[in-house]
Design an enzyme around this catalytic site. Structure first.
Site, PDB file in Angstrom:
ATOM      1  N   HIS A   1       8.408 -21.647 -71.669  1.00 38.15           N
ATOM      2  CA  HIS A   1       7.148 -21.445 -70.669  1.00 38.15           C
ATOM      3  C   HIS A   1       5.908 -21.067 -71.212  1.00 38.15           C
ATOM      4  O   HIS A   1       5.801 -19.955 -71.706  1.00 38.15           O
ATOM      5  CB  HIS A   1       7.637 -20.419 -69.342  1.00 38.15           C
ATOM      6  CG  HIS A   1       6.715 -20.560 -68.436  1.00 38.15           C
ATOM      7  ND1 HIS A   1       6.325 -19.314 -67.935  1.00 38.15           N
ATOM      8  CD2 HIS A   1       6.246 -21.520 -67.575  1.00 38.15           C
ATOM      9  CE1 HIS A   1       5.596 -19.656 -66.828  1.00 38.15           C
ATOM     10  NE2 HIS A   1       5.342 -21.046 -66.701  1.00 38.15           N
TER      11      HIS A   1
ATOM     12  N   GLU B   1       6.464 -25.727 -72.673  1.00 37.16           N
ATOM     13  CA  GLU B   1       5.720 -26.247 -71.562  1.00 37.16           C
ATOM     14  C   GLU B   1       4.226 -25.703 -71.627  1.00 37.16           C
ATOM     15  O   GLU B   1       4.165 -24.493 -72.237  1.00 37.16           O
ATOM     16  CB  GLU B   1       6.211 -25.553 -70.061  1.00 37.16           C
ATOM     17  CG  GLU B   1       5.797 -26.214 -68.852  1.00 37.16           C
ATOM     18  CD  GLU B   1       4.579 -25.101 -68.632  1.00 37.16           C
ATOM     19  OE1 GLU B   1       4.094 -25.294 -67.377  1.00 37.16           O
ATOM     20  OE2 GLU B   1       4.578 -23.842 -68.981  1.00 37.16           O
TER      21      GLU B   1
ATOM     22  N   ASP C   1       0.101 -25.938 -70.063  1.00 38.08           N
ATOM     23  CA  ASP C   1      -1.091 -26.257 -68.749  1.00 38.08           C
ATOM     24  C   ASP C   1      -2.172 -26.831 -69.458  1.00 38.08           C
ATOM     25  O   ASP C   1      -2.940 -26.509 -70.616  1.00 38.08           O
ATOM     26  CB  ASP C   1      -1.137 -25.181 -68.153  1.00 38.08           C
ATOM     27  CG  ASP C   1      -0.033 -24.485 -67.512  1.00 38.08           C
ATOM     28  OD1 ASP C   1       0.486 -24.915 -66.502  1.00 38.08           O
ATOM     29  OD2 ASP C   1       0.398 -23.510 -68.368  1.00 38.08           O
TER      30      ASP C   1
ATOM     31  N   HIS D   1      -3.718 -21.739 -68.563  1.00 35.73           N
ATOM     32  CA  HIS D   1      -2.920 -21.819 -67.033  1.00 35.73           C
ATOM     33  C   HIS D   1      -3.797 -21.323 -65.792  1.00 35.73           C
ATOM     34  O   HIS D   1      -4.106 -22.020 -64.804  1.00 35.73           O
ATOM     35  CB  HIS D   1      -1.523 -20.835 -67.110  1.00 35.73           C
ATOM     36  CG  HIS D   1      -0.893 -20.860 -65.862  1.00 35.73           C
ATOM     37  ND1 HIS D   1      -1.273 -19.910 -64.760  1.00 35.73           N
ATOM     38  CD2 HIS D   1      -0.045 -21.950 -64.992  1.00 35.73           C
ATOM     39  CE1 HIS D   1      -0.582 -20.184 -63.808  1.00 35.73           C
ATOM     40  NE2 HIS D   1       0.066 -21.013 -63.738  1.00 35.73           N
TER      41      HIS D   1
ATOM     42  N   GLU E   1       1.569 -29.878 -68.059  1.00 32.73           N
ATOM     43  CA  GLU E   1       1.376 -29.823 -66.633  1.00 32.73           C
ATOM     44  C   GLU E   1      -0.206 -29.929 -66.685  1.00 32.73           C
ATOM     45  O   GLU E   1      -1.309 -29.341 -67.193  1.00 32.73           O
ATOM     46  CB  GLU E   1       1.668 -28.425 -66.161  1.00 32.73           C
ATOM     47  CG  GLU E   1       1.181 -28.360 -64.719  1.00 32.73           C
ATOM     48  CD  GLU E   1       1.606 -26.956 -63.851  1.00 32.73           C
ATOM     49  OE1 GLU E   1       0.994 -27.131 -62.814  1.00 32.73           O
ATOM     50  OE2 GLU E   1       2.278 -26.293 -64.435  1.00 32.73           O
TER      51      GLU E   1
END
Length: 261
Positions: free
Chosen positions: A18, A53, A55, A68, A129
């Protein structure tokens, strides 16, 4: 033909770091991404796929950076909205010292740096993302950057916002696409995922345990996969593996990979 998410190749769910390995290095920095690649190599052997992952957000001058939060305060030396700063201004900020002095000088990565990093790390696979609402026109430069770097086959592009997933469908329809869903259903999620032709539906981890019908619908009705976010305890990793999820997004990828084998 659209690419598909490629998780759960073996008996255990794929582990996804993450925002990188964010328990070991400052989130959404190249240091965190390097740590996630190192964790995969150490636990699964050289050449093992290392999923992370991250952003993407827009800057004031229309560039794209990896961060993020909408605000800079928590993870950088700056203050205020990311969208109020230019890319050049954001590059002056320290994105590492808040985590540990050893990471002083880490920067907010730009889209170009991200694409270059993925290209230079052939084991890296990335769940990208897109934060908030993106138009098809805004999607296009990101896809162009990934294509120029030759890394498209190692990406899954996702968003919580169905409008953004629709933009991805229009401008990146041959990529593996994912729809993130929250702890509470706010719209007909399976029907929306079906219309958007996603290959992954990615809910909060508690929903995967509480709603076996959701897991079943993703697998059987959609023929898609599921990556859940963001459990960090072994007891929850075990329960999610038993529930049949395909991937687990966690802040502790090294420990999760070691625990689940």
């Amino acid at each position: 033909m659209a690419r598909r998410a490629a998780w759960r190749a073996g008996h255990s769910p794929t582990i996804i770091g993450h925002r990188g390995a964010s328990s070991e290095a400052p989130e959404n920095t190249l240091a965190a991404f390097d740590a996630a690649v190192d964790a995969a190599a150490r636990e699964s052997g050289p050449g093992a796929p290392a999923w992370i992952e991250l952003d993407l957000q827009h800057t004031a001058d229309g560039e794209v950076v990896v961060i993020h939060d909408d605000e800079l305060d928590r993870t950088t030396s700056g203050q205020g909205a990311v969208s109020a700063r230019t890319s050049a201004e954001l590059r002056t900020l320290d994105a590492g010292t808040w985590f540990d002095a050893a990471f002083a000088g880490q920067r907010i990565p730009t889209l170009a740096e991200l694409a270059e990093w993925i290209a230079a790390n052939p084991t890296a696979h990335v769940l990208v993302e897109y934060k908030g609402a993106w138009s098809p026109q805004q999607i296009t430069p990101t896809v162009a950057s990934f294509e120029a770097a030759g890394v498209g086959e190692r990406l899954v592009l996702q968003s919580f916002d169905p409008r953004t997933v629709r933009s991805l469908q229009l401008r990146a329809g041959d990529y593996a696409l994912g729809l993130l869903i929250d702890e509470t259903a706010h719209y007909p999620e399976i029907e929306t995922a079906e219309l958007l032709s996603v290959s992954a539906v990615n809910p909060h981890w508690r929903r995967a345990l509480a709603e076996p019908d959701l897991v079943r619908a993703v697998h059987e009705r959609l023929g898609a996969q599921m990556a859940v976010w963001t459990p960090d305890e072994p007891v929850d990793w075990d329960a999610l593996a038993a529930a049949g999820v395909d991937a687990i997004i966690t802040n502790r990828p090294r420990e999760a990979r070691s625990h689940l084998g």
